[in-house]
Design a protein around this motif. Structure first.
Motif, PDB file in Angstrom:
ATOM      1  N   LEU A   4     -38.051  54.682  30.723  1.00  0.00           N
ATOM      2  CA  LEU A   4     -36.929  55.179  31.524  1.00  0.00           C
ATOM      3  C   LEU A   4     -35.688  55.201  30.657  1.00  0.00           C
ATOM      4  N   LYS A   5     -34.948  56.283  30.733  1.00  0.00           N
ATOM      5  CA  LYS A   5     -33.705  56.384  29.962  1.00  0.00           C
ATOM      6  C   LYS A   5     -32.523  56.464  30.896  1.00  0.00           C
ATOM      7  N   LEU A  38     -38.027  60.495  22.397  1.00  0.00           N
ATOM      8  CA  LEU A  38     -39.055  60.837  23.371  1.00  0.00           C
ATOM      9  C   LEU A  38     -38.474  60.911  24.774  1.00  0.00           C
ATOM     10  N   ALA A  39     -39.069  61.738  25.586  1.00  0.00           N
ATOM     11  CA  ALA A  39     -38.617  61.929  26.967  1.00  0.00           C
ATOM     12  C   ALA A  39     -39.059  60.753  27.830  1.00  0.00           C
ATOM     13  N   ALA A  53     -37.746  54.065  21.309  1.00  0.00           N
ATOM     14  CA  ALA A  53     -38.148  55.231  22.105  1.00  0.00           C
ATOM     15  C   ALA A  53     -38.115  56.525  21.295  1.00  0.00           C
ATOM     16  N   ARG A  54     -38.450  56.397  20.009  1.00  0.00           N
ATOM     17  CA  ARG A  54     -38.552  57.573  19.139  1.00  0.00           C
ATOM     18  C   ARG A  54     -39.964  57.654  18.589  1.00  0.00           C
TER      19      ARG A  54
END
Length: 64
Positions: free
Chosen positions: A63-64, A40-41, A32-33
């Protein structure tokens, strides 16, 4: 094979795969980068998978 992630405006955020590969099932883990290492959001992203003459673009939710 090329697997690329885009934001909803169409800007490329990460290239996960860009190499020759043999046929068969594969898997990729994404951290997720962005390609520059920026986190990243959460949100909606698009991924494009290209293999030979074939290509698919699909939507995904981070989703984080």
């Amino acid at each position: 094979v090329r697997l690329t992630v885009f934001d909803v405006s169409g800007a490329m955020v990460a290239r996960l795969v860009d190499e020759m590969q043999s046929r068969g099932r594969k898997s990729v883990t994404w951290n997720a980068r962005s390609s520059q290492g920026t986190p990243l959001a959460s949100g909606v992203y698009l991924y494009k998978l290209e293999a030979g003459d074939e290509q698919q673009t699909r939507k995904m939710v981070l989703l984080k």
